[in-house]
Motif scaffolding. Structure first.
Motif, PDB file in Angstrom:
ATOM      1  N   GLY A 170       3.690  12.988 -11.518  1.00 26.03           N
ATOM      2  CA  GLY A 170       2.539  12.630 -12.338  1.00 26.03           C
ATOM      3  C   GLY A 170       1.535  11.796 -11.569  1.00 26.03           C
ATOM      4  N   SER A 171       2.013  11.058 -10.601  1.00 28.35           N
ATOM      5  CA  SER A 171       1.086  10.237  -9.833  1.00 28.35           C
ATOM      6  C   SER A 171       0.584  10.986  -8.607  1.00 28.35           C
ATOM      7  CB  SER A 171       1.754   8.943  -9.390  1.00 28.35           C
ATOM      8  OG  SER A 171       2.633   9.193  -8.316  1.00 28.35           O
ATOM      9  N   TYR A 187      -1.552  13.180  -8.203  1.00 28.60           N
ATOM     10  CA  TYR A 187      -2.995  13.298  -8.097  1.00 28.60           C
ATOM     11  C   TYR A 187      -3.684  11.972  -8.436  1.00 28.60           C
ATOM     12  CZ  TYR A 187      -1.894  18.241  -8.024  1.00 28.60           C
ATOM     13  OH  TYR A 187      -1.383  19.468  -7.705  1.00 28.60           O
ATOM     14  N   GLY A 188      -2.917  10.913  -8.531  1.00 30.46           N
ATOM     15  CA  GLY A 188      -3.453   9.663  -9.020  1.00 30.46           C
ATOM     16  C   GLY A 188      -4.000   8.760  -7.935  1.00 30.46           C
ATOM     17  N   ARG A 189      -4.485   7.611  -8.362  1.00 31.24           N
ATOM     18  CA  ARG A 189      -5.143   6.686  -7.450  1.00 31.24           C
ATOM     19  C   ARG A 189      -4.151   5.763  -6.740  1.00 31.24           C
ATOM     20  NH1 ARG A 189     -10.484   6.164  -7.926  1.00 31.24           N
ATOM     21  NH2 ARG A 189     -10.450   3.938  -7.503  1.00 31.24           N
ATOM     22  N   SER A 190      -2.872   5.921  -7.046  1.00 31.33           N
ATOM     23  CA  SER A 190      -1.877   5.031  -6.443  1.00 31.33           C
ATOM     24  C   SER A 190      -1.758   5.227  -4.931  1.00 31.33           C
ATOM     25  CB  SER A 190      -0.507   5.258  -7.087  1.00 31.33           C
ATOM     26  OG  SER A 190      -0.057   6.575  -6.817  1.00 31.33           O
ATOM     27  N   ASP A 237      -7.915  19.602  -8.024  1.00 31.76           N
ATOM     28  CA  ASP A 237      -8.294  18.674  -9.091  1.00 31.76           C
ATOM     29  C   ASP A 237      -8.944  17.401  -8.564  1.00 31.76           C
ATOM     30  OD1 ASP A 237      -7.378  20.143 -11.380  1.00 31.76           O
ATOM     31  OD2 ASP A 237      -5.363  19.802 -10.644  1.00 31.76           O
ATOM     32  N   VAL A 238      -8.622  17.042  -7.328  1.00 32.99           N
ATOM     33  CA  VAL A 238      -9.195  15.812  -6.762  1.00 32.99           C
ATOM     34  C   VAL A 238      -9.480  15.977  -5.268  1.00 32.99           C
ATOM     35  CG1 VAL A 238      -7.995  14.264  -8.383  1.00 32.99           C
ATOM     36  CG2 VAL A 238      -6.932  14.784  -6.175  1.00 32.99           C
ATOM     37  N   TYR A 241      -9.153  13.717  -1.920  1.00 34.79           N
ATOM     38  CA  TYR A 241      -8.640  12.492  -1.320  1.00 34.79           C
ATOM     39  C   TYR A 241      -9.639  12.099  -0.233  1.00 34.79           C
ATOM     40  CZ  TYR A 241      -4.355  13.613  -3.774  1.00 34.79           C
ATOM     41  OH  TYR A 241      -3.445  13.900  -4.759  1.00 34.79           O
ATOM     42  N   PRO A 261     -12.249  12.648  -8.743  1.00 36.29           N
ATOM     43  CA  PRO A 261     -11.933  13.835  -9.550  1.00 36.29           C
ATOM     44  C   PRO A 261     -12.960  14.948  -9.364  1.00 36.29           C
ATOM     45  CG  PRO A 261     -12.808  12.075 -10.929  1.00 36.29           C
ATOM     46  CD  PRO A 261     -12.641  11.487  -9.556  1.00 36.29           C
TER      47      PRO A 261
END
Lengths: 379, 379
Positions: free
Chosen positions: A13-14, A16-19, A356-357, A359, A371
């Motif tokens: 879940g992370s 694609y996240g900002r972590s 989707d994003v 980096y 995004p």
């Protein structure tokens, strides 16, 4: 086991996240779409400077990046607004804070006209027309919601896609004048078929012919007294050539912001490739290595991607989720499972649309995650 | 203006929503990805019946549809679980309620191994290996989280992508036995390169050779006492041919559920095309018409799509968001702006991956909207 890699990639879940911000790029799970922040900034500045020198307004095409984050950077660098291919893209750009949008595709149904009119109620939204039918749909929709829509006549300058023939522009303009809630502002003539003509001389010759077509429509409509204060043309491969004509007021290049491997073959521009797909070697075999990026991670409609900094190795998609690496010499034999490589896409637009994003990388570190909010907005 | 169309399409944000259920298909905004519910149901039943008759387990490949909604239908029709190409797809299938997943791609990094192990903690998740390095990463990851992962040895049966050579399978099996937290269960031998060999005779001959390769590995490992109770192979074009071998226990076809125009050329299967892209004519011109679907709406990695029920008209992508229609006769001349047409994609997997939802149609009405939840899950 590389504990850093575990830490950065293991949480579902992370992915694609900002972590991942602050991590090393090589720690990213793959395939991942990268933007080199410094290269993007240089492209941004070069185009802004170039348009300022040419004396033309810049309205970058957002179809290339599909991200309001990038669009806002273009505005901050001096762009007057953005261009969108689809109404859905325009909706995303407006929701992201960009309130001056040209939709460069003609409306094809009453429902699309309603969507344009609704957007025009709250933001500065213009679009193009090439038929009385489409113009009437727009006029009715704009009247129904009590707004006015700025329109440009889309002229076929040789791409043979949409657009009226130059000699038919006057008749359409005359018809539009009688329609409520439309304000004719000028012309669009997009020579999309010439962007990737590799030779500068040949491209210049053909853009000249295309601009002659646009000039014909411009002259006839100007002479007839129509407002022709907004004439837009040009992509990354042609904007400099079209901008030599005084009647052109605005250019709409898209790819320049991230570029791609095919554009590297197009002579006569100052832009560099800021986009790549990070991929991992998942297997090494006699005469080949396999990476985890296939046709669902990097588009092939303009040919195969190429490896960054490893010109001796050829890439070929091997299905949706695999790529095959081969080499004349022993370069492929030296690759190891787990090793990460960068692919330079052959076509930025269609590759960006798979992800989707972005980096955003800076000197080997993940600096940000942007995004791609308009990905898949084909309606 | 068509008020029904306005009602169904004009609300921004609802374009991909369930509010269109019950409307006529021709009211849908476009481009839109359609599934014919009746054709899908027939494909579902034919494959289930076929595998029952062949005496083989069916584990459909979810890479084709990327939707747990469809996966659950496959399970309800008798499938033992699903196959996934990527861990990200498996995560989506599990989150959607499908708890028996084979990941058909080898892990390429310690981080990927951790993700597989984490999934195996909560669901029945197996994967494939083709190197000691990959097996060790998996073993360490599974041990770290206190679970056991079922593995199959991926054998290269002629596709020359991943997989050990048949003669090297025994050595890898022997190495895996000494690793903690892995349970060797059998083999995978996927002849992906043969799915689209159009001639049934030629395909049968080449699948025979591929299965001979798999048989060699099977015999050696069985004779050496390894558990070989799970042997998976086959796609839509080949599962019937591979299933003639007694050692094969399971097949993993994907495309059969929706099919595509290229598979129509592949002889010897009972499936029909349930998938199409609805598109609108946005302009008519001398000798051509333009529709609103380009390479961002329908994939071209396996060639151009074809028009449904209009064999006299040829489609060619004309950029990311446009398609050009031409005809030898006057068929194109009879098209009108606003008219809707259906394109049959040449490749279902990559076209599905461009869209966020399936619009499920039944006799001209939108019956349901299914999210393509694993779209873009390439990691």
């Amino acid at each position: 086991m590389d504990t850093l890699a575990r830490g950065s990639e293991s949480s579902r879940g992370s992915a694609y996240g900002r972590s991942v911000i602050g991590r090393e790029v090589r720690e990213l799970d793959t395939p991942a779409l990268l933007i080199d922040a410094a290269a993007l900034d240089r492209n941004l500045r070069r185009m802004a400077d170039d348009c300022a020198a040419l004396g033309k307004a810049l309205r970058p095409h957002a179809k290339a990046h599909k991200s309001p984050v990038v669009g806002l950077k273009q505005l901050a660098a001096g762009a007057v607004g953005v261009t969108c291919a689809k109404i859905g893209e325009a909706e995303v750009m407006i929701a992201g804070g960009i309130h001056d949008v040209l939709i460069s595709t003609v409306v094809g149904s009453p429902a699309k006209a309603v969507r344009v009119a609704e957007l025009a109620q709250e933001s500065k939204v213009a679009t193009v027309i090439d038929s009385e039918t489409g113009a009437r749909w727009l006029s009715e929709a704009a009247t129904a919601v009590g707004t006015t829509v700025d329109v440009l006549i889309d002229v076929n300058v040789g791409q043979d896609r949409t657009g009226v023939q130059p000699e038919d522009a006057l008749a359409l303009a005359s018809a539009v004048v009688g329609m409520r809630s439309l304000r004719l502002r000028g012309l669009q003539g997009y020579e999309g078929n010439l962007q990737h003509v590799y030779s500068l001389d040949e491209r210049a010759r053909r853009v000249g012919l295309a601009m002659d077509q646009l000039a014909r429509a411009y002259s006839e409509l100007s002479s007839a007294g129509f407002d022709m204060t907004w004439v837009t043309t040009g992509g990354t491969g042609t904007y400099r050539l079209g901008a030599t004509r005084s009647f052109v007021t605005e250019v709409q290049p898209g790819s320049y912001i991230v570029m791609d491997a095919d554009y590297l073959k197009v002579a006569g521009h100052p832009f560099e490739v800021a986009l790549s797909v990070l991929t991992t070697v998942i297997g090494t075999y006699a005469g080949r290595a396999i990476v985890d990026a296939g046709s669902k991670s990097v588009s092939t409609d303009a040919g195969q991607p190429v490896l960054k900094d490893r010109m001796g190795i050829a890439f070929a998609t091997a299905g949706d989720e695999h790529g095959k690496l081969t080499s004349e010499g022993d370069e492929v034999g030296e690759l190891r499972v787990g090793q990460k490589l960068q692919l330079l896409p052959s076509h930025c637009d269609t590759t960006v649309n798979l992800h989707d994003v972005f980096y955003v990388t800076n000197s080997g570190t993940v600096e940000d995650v942007w995004p791609i909010s308009a990905r898949g907005r084909v309606q």
